[in-house]
Design a protein around this motif. Structure first.
Motif, PDB file in Angstrom:
ATOM      1  N   THR A 582       0.794  -1.229   0.000  1.00  0.00           N
ATOM      2  CA  THR A 582       0.000   0.000   0.000  1.00  0.00           C
ATOM      3  C   THR A 582       0.827   1.280   0.000  1.00  0.00           C
ATOM      4  O   THR A 582       0.259   2.368   0.084  1.00  0.00           O
ATOM      5  N   SER A 583       2.148   1.183  -0.080  1.00  0.00           N
ATOM      6  CA  SER A 583       2.984   2.387  -0.137  1.00  0.00           C
ATOM      7  C   SER A 583       3.226   2.792  -1.587  1.00  0.00           C
ATOM      8  O   SER A 583       2.932   2.046  -2.517  1.00  0.00           O
ATOM      9  N   ARG A 584       3.800   4.016  -1.763  1.00  0.00           N
ATOM     10  CA  ARG A 584       4.005   4.544  -3.120  1.00  0.00           C
ATOM     11  C   ARG A 584       5.454   4.989  -3.310  1.00  0.00           C
ATOM     12  O   ARG A 584       5.777   6.166  -3.110  1.00  0.00           O
ATOM     13  N   PRO A 585       6.323   4.085  -3.712  1.00  0.00           N
ATOM     14  CA  PRO A 585       7.708   4.470  -4.005  1.00  0.00           C
ATOM     15  C   PRO A 585       7.781   5.265  -5.299  1.00  0.00           C
ATOM     16  O   PRO A 585       6.866   5.240  -6.127  1.00  0.00           O
ATOM     17  N   MET A 586       8.890   5.967  -5.468  1.00  0.00           N
ATOM     18  CA  MET A 586       9.104   6.750  -6.686  1.00  0.00           C
ATOM     19  C   MET A 586       9.920   5.984  -7.723  1.00  0.00           C
ATOM     20  O   MET A 586       9.904   6.327  -8.903  1.00  0.00           O
ATOM     21  N   VAL A 620       8.337  -3.081 -12.840  1.00  0.00           N
ATOM     22  CA  VAL A 620       7.657  -3.006 -11.548  1.00  0.00           C
ATOM     23  C   VAL A 620       6.363  -2.228 -11.749  1.00  0.00           C
ATOM     24  O   VAL A 620       6.292  -1.301 -12.562  1.00  0.00           O
ATOM     25  N   ALA A 621       5.306  -2.624 -11.035  1.00  0.00           N
ATOM     26  CA  ALA A 621       4.009  -1.958 -11.166  1.00  0.00           C
ATOM     27  C   ALA A 621       3.293  -1.951  -9.828  1.00  0.00           C
ATOM     28  O   ALA A 621       3.480  -2.844  -8.990  1.00  0.00           O
ATOM     29  N   LEU A 622       2.474  -0.929  -9.631  1.00  0.00           N
ATOM     30  CA  LEU A 622       1.570  -0.837  -8.492  1.00  0.00           C
ATOM     31  C   LEU A 622       0.146  -0.937  -9.018  1.00  0.00           C
ATOM     32  O   LEU A 622      -0.194  -0.287 -10.017  1.00  0.00           O
ATOM     33  N   VAL A 661      -3.544  -0.605 -13.382  1.00  0.00           N
ATOM     34  CA  VAL A 661      -2.158  -0.169 -13.180  1.00  0.00           C
ATOM     35  C   VAL A 661      -2.132   1.290 -12.729  1.00  0.00           C
ATOM     36  O   VAL A 661      -2.481   2.196 -13.478  1.00  0.00           O
ATOM     37  N   ILE A 662      -1.732   1.511 -11.484  1.00  0.00           N
ATOM     38  CA  ILE A 662      -1.595   2.866 -10.943  1.00  0.00           C
ATOM     39  C   ILE A 662      -0.262   3.480 -11.357  1.00  0.00           C
ATOM     40  O   ILE A 662      -0.184   4.662 -11.704  1.00  0.00           O
ATOM     41  N   ALA A 663       0.801   2.692 -11.297  1.00  0.00           N
ATOM     42  CA  ALA A 663       2.139   3.179 -11.659  1.00  0.00           C
ATOM     43  C   ALA A 663       2.909   2.037 -12.303  1.00  0.00           C
ATOM     44  O   ALA A 663       2.692   0.859 -11.982  1.00  0.00           O
ATOM     45  N   TYR A 664       3.821   2.400 -13.208  1.00  0.00           N
ATOM     46  CA  TYR A 664       4.577   1.377 -13.929  1.00  0.00           C
ATOM     47  C   TYR A 664       5.943   1.941 -14.318  1.00  0.00           C
ATOM     48  O   TYR A 664       6.088   3.126 -14.629  1.00  0.00           O
ATOM     49  N   GLY A 665       6.942   1.067 -14.303  1.00  0.00           N
ATOM     50  CA  GLY A 665       8.274   1.425 -14.780  1.00  0.00           C
ATOM     51  C   GLY A 665       8.993   0.178 -15.261  1.00  0.00           C
ATOM     52  O   GLY A 665       8.778  -0.926 -14.734  1.00  0.00           O
ATOM     53  N   GLU A 666       9.843   0.328 -16.253  1.00  0.00           N
ATOM     54  CA  GLU A 666      10.572  -0.821 -16.777  1.00  0.00           C
ATOM     55  C   GLU A 666      11.945  -0.390 -17.263  1.00  0.00           C
ATOM     56  O   GLU A 666      12.194   0.787 -17.550  1.00  0.00           O
ATOM     57  N   ILE A 667      12.852  -1.356 -17.343  1.00  0.00           N
ATOM     58  CA  ILE A 667      14.154  -1.144 -17.960  1.00  0.00           C
ATOM     59  C   ILE A 667      14.448  -2.356 -18.830  1.00  0.00           C
ATOM     60  O   ILE A 667      14.223  -3.501 -18.411  1.00  0.00           O
ATOM     61  N   ILE A 668      14.893  -2.102 -20.047  1.00  0.00           N
ATOM     62  CA  ILE A 668      15.235  -3.164 -20.988  1.00  0.00           C
ATOM     63  C   ILE A 668      16.741  -3.157 -21.180  1.00  0.00           C
ATOM     64  O   ILE A 668      17.338  -2.119 -21.476  1.00  0.00           O
ATOM     65  N   PHE A 669      17.352  -4.306 -20.998  1.00  0.00           N
ATOM     66  CA  PHE A 669      18.793  -4.461 -21.182  1.00  0.00           C
ATOM     67  C   PHE A 669      19.031  -4.993 -22.591  1.00  0.00           C
ATOM     68  O   PHE A 669      18.844  -6.179 -22.866  1.00  0.00           O
TER      69      PHE A 669
END
Length: 726
Positions: A582-586, A620-622, A661-669
């Motif tokens: 339930t927390s919201r990291p940046m 990663v997603a919330l 999806v409330i928040a989403y981030g990704e990194i592609i190598f």
């Protein structure tokens, strides 16, 4: 063929700029380059089958509406109840698309409907759009001539394509519904049975380029005028008929209740005698049947013997008594648009007679489609020149929060906020950082706060008479900053065939595809002590072919994810992704070493062709728990991934653009990391919504980005020391 219509009237009218004889219709303003669209969606269906009649509510709940322009998707809604009656858009050209029903490769009852239309938006105008959704299935049925039973017994007719088939046994009169795709454009059919001499008989054919919204009737006949098959032969004649419609069922959105010039979701705070005229506006996309007002003070103030009354069903005597006390209304039904509106005026005779205290008027509006909306018009009478608001949960982060207050007296100026950590003696005083257009509500975003700490705050102002006023003290607590358990991958259980990412006997927070690969005595995700950032181990994700001799088996990507491996179907996995959070990291940061290899295997050569360099991925997603679709078989997990191809020919995967999806981030190598050791990476989280707290967190990493399609090469990824950044 004559069939039925199901009409899904999502919104009949957007009442945002209507003019008439009363100021009730001066609702809304020119948005300066913005207009509105009111979309009516008509779902046209063929006649219902007896085994499962699709209800209007089912179509309503499953409706998906997309609005796009040349830059991409600008609005999307899931479920009829989430679609506004009027949607504000900037001027320009748009396309509306809608889907509803069930998209299944082959079924005797599941149907899918699709529609698309273009429209223009002009500034200050409401555009009415009629979006027709036609059945998207190809429909097939079979009819047997009476002569067939004389020559063939135990007969069946199988119809379908690569992704799904249906078998019509005997004189089956049902209709079959098929979803086509670019890889399955033709319907194949096979007639099977036993001839009179007991031998097996089959006959096959193809319906090329089968068209949606079309029924193909396969007429099976037996003719005795030939030497083939003991003096006769079978023929199948195909009648192609466009599906026509004639009847309809209407579903509408619930009424909308708004305050004119004020936010009805917030209490209206004023001094006694200073409230003035306040009006509510109700719109409905059908005729209203009931508008109930309920308030305890009505019994004594209006003297009608009760606390509630229905504006749509009252006697002239009651209405006159109500108007005499300062409550009146105007109701209008727009028959040509099948819409209605009501303006309720609370005149000064009513509002200015209220003494100090808090009052709540409950409003319930119901329309002819039995859709209901509720709202509370709250009034607080106080001589305080401002009201300090409680801080909404969604406005509290780990290191920042937004506080606000509202001026409630004319002439009050000089708003200032004061805050301090609980237990401190000294206040920090700061001017508001922003205000509403009418400067009655003032906001301040506090930043650089300590996490998980209680903070006290007040607001002050100068009253019209020059005296100073300071509100009572309120408090809130900043959010905590929890970290992901075992995010350094120190704890492992290697006691079984499938290595687990947890200490022996502990509950797993992380899991991997080891449960599937271990059936072939291999673990694609293991601990490693040679490449690490801190502690004793990192997680080594090693993509590889898992099988015997390179022939029997399947490619498996080295992977790790938050959740639990649930089941194995053949060589396919069922994965439960996500854990409560339930927390919201940046952001999420960590350390990685990645070495890609050429793609050797692929079940999806279009997106992941063989011979190209493999890529790794971490995302990663919330998630919003109220929006997750879930899986009835595995209700404890917000996302259930199934690598086995589903009815649409694709695996069931996570949708990063989903409404949950409330928040989403990704990194592609896309290439090997530098040096021999691990390098730091950071994945920022981009928030789609900040008005709600998450219910779940999801994180997954794979040494092969196409692992869901069993695509990749012998790539290796080391992960260590993942950390949420707040």
């Amino acid at each position: 063929m004559n069939s039925k219509i199901i009409s899904l009237a999502i919104a009949a009218i957007g009442l945002t700029a209507v003019t008439g004889c009363d100021d009730a219709w001066n609702y809304g303003e020119d948005n300066g380059g913005e207009g509105n669209v009111a979309i009516t969606t008509t779902v046209r269906s063929d006649v219902q089958v007896a085994s499962r009649a699709i209800t209007g509510q089912e179509l309503s709940d499953k409706l998906v509406l997309w609005i796009s322009n040349d830059k991409g998707l600008v609005r999307n809604y899931e479920g009829e109840s989430n679609i506004p009656s009027s949607i504000a858009l900037t001027s320009g050209r748009y396309t509306a698309q809608a889907w509803t029903g069930d998209s299944v490769a082959a079924s005797f009852d599941a149907k899918c409907y699709k529609g698309s239309t273009g429209f223009n938006i002009e500034a200050g105008k409401t555009t009415a759009v009629d979006l027709v959704c036609k059945i998207a299935n190809v429909v097939a049925s079979v009819k047997y001539d009476e002569s067939v039973a004389d020559a063939l017994s135990d007969y069946t007719l199988t119809v379908g394509h690569h992704y799904g088939t249906l078998t019509f046994e005997g004189d089956d009169t049902r209709k079959g519904y098929f979803m086509m795709n670019p890889y399955a454009k033709d319907l194949e059919w096979t007639l099977s049975g036993k001839l009179a001499d007991g031998s097996e008989f089959t006959k096959s054919g193809t319906i090329a380029d089968a068209k949606p919204a079309t029924e193909y009737v396969l007429n099976v006949k037996y003719t005795t005028s030939s030497d083939e098959i003991g003096g006769g032969y079978f023929t199948i004649e195909i009648d192609e008929t466009e599906i026509v419609v004639e009847d309809e069922i209407v579903i509408t959105v619930a009424p909308i209740i708004k305050g004119l010039g004020f936010d009805i979701s917030q209490p209206l705070t004023k001094e006694a005698g200073q409230v003035g005229r306040r009006s509510l506006f109700i719109t409905a996309s059908s005729e209203m049947t009931s508008v109930m007002l309920d308030c305890d003070l009505f019994t004594s103030l209006i003297g009608m013997g009760g606390s509630d009354f229905d504006l749509m069903a009252m006697t002239d005597e009651v209405r006159a008594a109500m108007e005499a006390k300062g409550i009146n209304f105007v109701y209008t039904y727009f028959a040509d648009q099948e819409a209605s509106s009501m303006k309720i005026n609370f005149e000064p005779e009513f509002t200015d007679a209220l003494t100090d205290g808090k009052y709540a008027i409950n409003i319930t509006a119901t329309d002819s489609e039995n859709k209901t909306a509720q709202a509370v018009f709250a009034i607080e009478i106080s001589d305080a020149p401002l009201r300090l608001n409680d801080v909404a949960a969604a406005d509290i982060w780990a290191h920042k929060a937004t506080i606000s207050c509202e001026l409630t007296q004319d002439g009050a100026t000089g708003v200032m906020f004061n805050y301090r950590y609980r237990g401190q003696q000294t206040w920090t005083t700061v001017e508001p950082s922003s205000s509403t257009a009418r400067t009655t509500t003032h906001f301040l975003e506090l930043s650089d706060l300590e996490a998980d700490t209680e903070i006290e705050y007040t607001a002050s102002c100068t009253k019209a008479d020059g005296s100073e006023f300071t509100s009572d003290v309120k408090t809130f607590t900043t959010a905590a900053t929890p970290q992901l358990p075992n995010a350094g991958f120190e704890d492992w259980d290697e006691s079984g065939k499938a290595y687990l990412i947890c200490a022996p006997g502990d509950e797993r927070f992380w899991d991997s595809g080891n449960h599937g690969s271990a059936t072939m005595s291999k673990n694609v995700t293991t601990k490693d002590e040679t490449v690490k950032h801190g502690g004793n181990y990192s997680a080594k994700l090693q993509s590889q072919f898992v099988g015997i001799g390179g022939l029997i088996g399947k490619f498996a990507a080295g992977n790790v994810f938050i959740g639990k491996y649930l089941d194995t179907n053949g060589t396919n996995g069922v994965l439960g992704w996500g854990r409560p959070f339930t927390s919201r990291p940046m952001a999420l940061k960590g350390y990685v070493k990645y070495t890609p290899a050429n793609t050797e295997y692929s079940d999806n050569t279009t997106e992941y062709p063989k011979g190209v360099m493999d890529k790794g991925i971490l995302y990663v997603a919330l998630l919003d728990g109220s929006k997750v679709q879930g899986d009835t078989q595995y209700p404890d997990y917000p996302v259930v991934v199934k690598t086995e191809k589903q009815s649409d020919g694709k695996p069931k995967l996570f949708n990063k653009d989903g409404a949950d999806v409330i928040a989403y981030g990704e990194i592609i190598f896309s290439e090997a990391t530098a040096g021999d050791g691990m390098v730091e990476f950071t994945v920022p989280l981009n928030y789609n919504r900040t008005d709600i707290l998450p219910s779940y967190i999801l994180c997954t990493a794979s040494a092969s980005k196409g692992g869901d399609y069993f695509a990749g090469g012998a790539s290796v990824m080391y992960l260590d020391d993942l950390q949420l950044v707040y």
